[in-house]
Write an enzyme that holds these catalytic residues in place. Structure first.
Site, PDB file in Angstrom:
ATOM      1  N   GLU A 185       0.838  -1.197   0.000  1.00  0.00           N
ATOM      2  CA  GLU A 185       0.000   0.000   0.000  1.00  0.00           C
ATOM      3  C   GLU A 185       0.881   1.258   0.000  1.00  0.00           C
ATOM      4  O   GLU A 185       0.665   2.176   0.791  1.00  0.00           O
ATOM      5  CB  GLU A 185      -0.960  -0.007   1.202  1.00  0.00           C
ATOM      6  N   GLU A 265      -6.628  -7.822  -0.615  1.00  0.00           N
ATOM      7  CA  GLU A 265      -7.040  -7.873   0.793  1.00  0.00           C
ATOM      8  C   GLU A 265      -8.537  -7.612   0.854  1.00  0.00           C
ATOM      9  O   GLU A 265      -8.977  -6.458   0.849  1.00  0.00           O
ATOM     10  CB  GLU A 265      -6.322  -6.803   1.632  1.00  0.00           C
TER      11      GLU A 265
END
Ligand code: NAG
Ligand code: NAG
Ligand code: NAG
Ligand code: NAG
Ligand code: NAG
Ligand code: NAG
Length: 635
Positions: A185, A265
Site C-alpha cells: 500500500e 485484501e
C-alpha cells in the site's frame, strides 16, 4: 572434520525441500493480459486465497491451520514476511523455530496450497513499525520507505538474505510461490518515491529472476494507485464489504487495462485497539461480496483467514496513538486459536459454488481446558530487581536518551534521577512536548505518583524531598505501523520538567525482562511487608499442574486477570503478550498448549504495572478458562 562435512550438509537439507527441488521444473506462472487472467502451466488459473501470518501462530500449529484453510476450499495462502521478526539486530538473522519461513513454505506446498509472498520490506500488518526494524531509527533523520541511502542500504542487505532463501520456492522453480508483492500500500504513504519502487523492482528481479510475477496492492482509490504503482509491477487493489466491487475494480482497470482482476485484501473482519469496541464484520455481507467477486472472475485474497496473536511485544499502533491489543483474532473465519466458526462454514459453502471442495475431514477445533484459578504471589518490584534486569548497569546522561539510543528496542526502560529541591506542595511533572512513548509509571522514593501517557496524560503532580529518587518505568506499547508517523521513537524522547526546571542527570536502565524471566532470576530475597499496598510495577509468580488422569492434556487455554489492571505475562518463559482488562476490550489471552508441560509445574510470571488484587485481597489469582473474551467492557 572435513570428512564429516558432506554428511552434515545432507542432514541440513530438509527432506521436503529435497523432494521439491527434484520436481519437474517445467512449470510456469504468468499473467495473460489478453485473457484477463493468470496462467498456470499455460492454463487459466484463478486463486481464492486466505491470509495467515506465520509470525502470529506457533510453528506447532502451522500445519493444523493450513489444513483448515485448504479444507475451506482455498487453493492459495498469502503471508507477510516481517523484517524485524527475522533481523532483530543489524546482520543478525533468525530463521529457525517459529521463524522458520522455509518450513512454513514447505508445509503449504506439502498440503497442495500455493503461496502469495509479501516480503515488504514494509508490511503494515498491525505489526510493530509495520515490520521495519527499530534499529533503522539509529539514523535519527532517516526517511523510511524512500530513496534515503541508509534505508536502501539496509533493505539491500536484508533482501539479499531473504530473497535467495525463497527463490527455490518460486512456482517456476518447483515450489508453491506464484506471486510476490513489492512494498505494501505504498500509495498511502507520503513519500511517493518512484526511484525507491524502481530500486525494489530491480532488486527483486536480481534475486528472483525476471520470470516472477511481481505485484503491488493499494486501497481502491485512484489517488493511492498513483503513487503505489510502477510499470513492471502488476497493480492490484484491496477493499472490504462496504465498497462497490464494480467501482473498485474499475480503479484497478485504470492502471491495468488488461489482465486479471485482483482484490489482494478482502477484509473478513477488522483490527482492534485498546480502549475501542471489538470490531466485527457481518458474515452475510462477506459471503455476498465474495460471491460477486468470484462471479466476476476475480482473484481474491481473504484478509485475514486466521489472524492469530501478537505475542510478546509485536503489536503495532495507529495514530492518533492507539496501540493494538495482543489478540489479532480479526473476527476471521478461523479464530485466534484456529477454531472453526460459522463464518468459516459460510465462506466454504460460498467457495464451493465456484470450485470443487477438497475431500476429507476438516480438522476439528482444538479442545480448550479450564485449568482454573492459579494463586499468585508477589515476588519483587521492578525497582528492587534492577540488578538482575539490567546486568550491565545504567547509562548516565544529562538529558534523556531514547530506547534506540540505548539499543533496547522492545519492552521497558527505567529512567532515574533525583529531585533537585524540596517539593512539599504538589508540583507538576510535565512532558510538555508529549515525549513519553508510550506510558511512564512514576514513583518517588518507591511511592507511586501516577502515570504519564502519550497524547493522553502529559502532566501529573508529584511531591518529594530534595535528593529523593524519581523513577519513570517507561513502556513501549508498540510502534506505529501505518502512515507518516512510522519513525516512532520510544522512551523519553523529550525533556521532562518539574515545575519550571528541566530535569537532568539521568541514569537509564535498559531492562532485559526476557532473560530474567527465563532464567528465573527475579527472586523475593527482599523481605516484603504484608501491609504492602502500593502499586509499583511488580512481578508475581504462580504455578499450576496439568491434572493427571484426563486424556489429551495439555490442551490450549485462555488466561484472564480478574481485578488486575495492566501488564505482561509469561508462561514457562514464553511471552504471551500484554493484558489490559482495565482498558479493554480484550480480556483473555490465548495460551497455546505446546508451551505447557505435564512433567513439572507450569510457571506463570506476571509483571503488573499498575495494581494487582494482591494488594487488597487476601488471596489473589489469575484464572485459566476455556472460552475467549475479546469484547469485554471498555473503561
Ligand atoms: C515442458 O514445456 C514445454 C513447453 O510448454 C512442453 O512442450 C513440454 O511438453 C513440457 N514437458 C513436460 C515434461 O511437461
Ligand atoms: C552514573 O550515575 C550514578 C548516579 O549519579 C553514579 O553513581 C554512577 O557512578 C554513574 N556511573 C557512571 C559510569 O558514570
Ligand atoms: C496540580 O496541583 C495544582 C495545585 O496544587 C492543581 O491546581 C492542579 O490542577 C494539579 N494538576 C494535576 C494534573 O493534578
Ligand atoms: C533537553 O534540553 C536541553 C537544554 O535545553 C537541550 O539541549 C536538549 O536537546 C533537550 N533534549 C531533548 C531530548 O529534548
Ligand atoms: C474484584 O474486587 C472486588 C472488590 O474490589 C471483589 O468484590 C471481587 O470479588 C473481586 N473479583 C475477583 C474475581 O477477584
Ligand atoms: C517451574 O519452576 C520450578 C522451580 O520453581 C522448576 O522446578 C520447574 O521445572 C519449572 N517448570 C518449567 C516448565 O520450567
Amino acid at each position: 572434520m572435513a570428512r564429516a562435512a558432506p554428511l552434515r550438509f545432507l542432514l541440513l537439507l530438509p527432506p521436503l525441500l529435497a523432494a521439491t527441488l527434484g520436481r519437474q521444473t517445467n512449470r510456469t506462472f504468468e499473467i495473460d493480459y489478453e485473457g484477463d487472467q493468470f496462467l498456470k502451466d499455460g492454463k487459466p488459473f484463478r486463486y481464492i486465497s486466505g491470509s495467515i501470518h506465520y509470525s502470529r501462530i506457533p510453528r506447532f500449529y502451522w500445519k493444523d491451520r493450513l489444513l483448515k484453510m485448504k479444507m475451506a476450499g482455498l487453493n492459495t495462502i498469502q503471508t507477510y514476511v516481517p523484517w524485524n521478526f527475522h533481523e532483530p539486530l543489524p546482520g543478525l538473522y533468525q530463521f529457525s523455530g517459529d521463524q522458520d519461513l522455509e518450513y512454513f513454505l514447505q508445509l503449504a506446498d506439502e498440503l497442495g496450497l500455493l503461496v502469495i509472498l509479501r516480503p515488504g520490506p514494509y508490511i503494515c500488518a498491525e505489526w510493530d513499525m509495520g515490520g521495519l526494524p527499530a534499529w533503522l531509527l539509529e539514523k535519527q533523520s532517516i526517511v523510511l520507505r524512500s530513496s534515503d541511502l541508509d534505508y536502501l542500504k539496509a533493505v539491500h542487505s536484508w533482501l539479499g538474505v531473504l530473497l535467495p532463501k525463497v527463490k527455490p520456492y518460486l512456482y517456476q522453480n518447483g515450489g508453491p510461490i506464484i506471486t510476490v508483492q513489492v512494498e505494501n500500500e505504498y500509495g498511502s504513504y507520503f513519500t511517493c518515491d518512484y526511484n525507491y519502487l524502481r530500486f525494489l523492482l530491480n532488486l527483486f528481479h536480481h534475486h528472483l529472476g525476471k520470470d516472477v510475477v511481481l505485484f503491488t496492492t493499494d486501497g481502491a482509490d485512484e489517488e493511492y494507485l498513483m503513487c503505489g504503482t510502477l510499470q513492471g509491477l502488476y497493480a492490484t487493489v484491496d477493499f472490504g464489504t462496504s465498497v462497490n466491487i464494480i467501482e473498485a475494480f474499475q480503479i484497478q482497470r485504470k492502471f491495468e487495462s488488461k489482465g486479471p482482476l485482483v482484490n489482494s485484501e478482502f477484509y473478513t473482519g477488522w483490527l482492534d485497539h485498546w480502549g475501542e469496541p471489538h470490531q466485527k464484520v457481518d458474515t452475510q455481507k462477506i459471503v455476498n461480496s465474495l460471491t460477486d467477486m468470484l462471479a466476476h472472475g476475480a482473484n481474491v485474497n481473504l484478509y485475514m483467514f486466521i489472524g492469530g496473536t501478537n505475542f510478546a511485544y509485536w503489536n503495532g499502533a495507529n495514530m492518533p496513538y492507539a496501540a493494538q491489543p495482543t489478540s489479532y483474532d480479526y473476527d476471521s473465519p478461523l479464530t485466534e486459536a484456529g477454531d472453526l466458526t460459522e463464518k468459516y462454514f459460510a465462506l466454504r459453502e460460498a467457495i464451493g459454488k465456484f470450485e470443487k471442495l477438497p475431500e476429507g475431514i476438516i480438522p476439528p477445533s482444538t479442545p480448550k481446558f479450564a485449568y482454573g484459578k492459579v494463586a499468585m504471589e508477589k515476588v519483587n518490584t521492578v525497582e528492587d530487581s534492577l540488578d538482575v534486569l539490567c546486568l550491565a548497569g545504567p547509562i548516565n546522561s544529562t538529558y534523556p536518551l531514547t530506547f534506540v539510543q540505548v539499543k533496547q528496542y522492545f519492552g521497558f526502560v527505567l529512567y532515574r534521577t533525583t529531585l533537585p529541591k524540596n517539593y512539599n506542595e504538589p508540583v507538576p511533572l510535565s512532558s510538555f512536548l508529549d515525549g513519553v512513548r508510550d506510558r511512564a509509571y512514576v514513583s518517588v522514593n518507591g511511592v507511586p505518583q501516577g502515570i504519564l501517557e502519550r497524547s493522553k496524560v502529559l502532566v501529573i503532580n508529584i511531591t518529594g524531598e530534595a535528593g529523593a529518587t524519581l523513577d519513570l518505568l517507561v513502556e513501549n506499547m508498540g510502534r506505529v505501523n501505518y502512515g507518516r508517523h512510522n519513525n516512532d521513537f520510544k522512551g523519553l524522547i523529550s525533556n521532562l520538567t518539574l515545575g519550571s526546571d528541566i530535569l537532568t542527570d539521568w541514569s537509564i536502565f535498559p531492562l532485559d525482562m526476557e532473560s530474567a524471566v527465563q532464567n528465573n532470576l527475579i527472586s523475593n530475597e527482599m523481605v516484603t511487608s504484608d501491609s504492602f499496598t502500593s502499586t509499583l510495577p511488580t512481578f508475581y509468580t504462580g504455578q499450576f499442574f496439568i491434572p493427571s488422569g484426563i486424556p489429551d492434556l495439555p490442551q490450549d487455554t485462555y488466561i484472564q486477570f480478574p481485578n488486575w489492571t495492566k501488564g505482561q505475562v509469561w508462561i514457562n518463559g514464553f511471552n504471551l503478550g500484554r493484558y489490559w482488562p482495565g482498558r479493554g476490550p480484550q480480556v483473555t489471552l490465548y495460551v497455546p498448549s505446546h508451551i505447557l508441560v505435564t512433567s513439572a509445574p507450569n510457571n506463570i510470571t506476571v509483571l503488573e504495572l499498575e495494581g494487582s488484587p494482591c494488594n487488597f485481597q487476601k488471596k489473589c489469582y489469575v484464572e485459566m478458562v476455556d472460552k475467549p473474551v475479546l469484547d469485554g467492557p471498555l473503561s
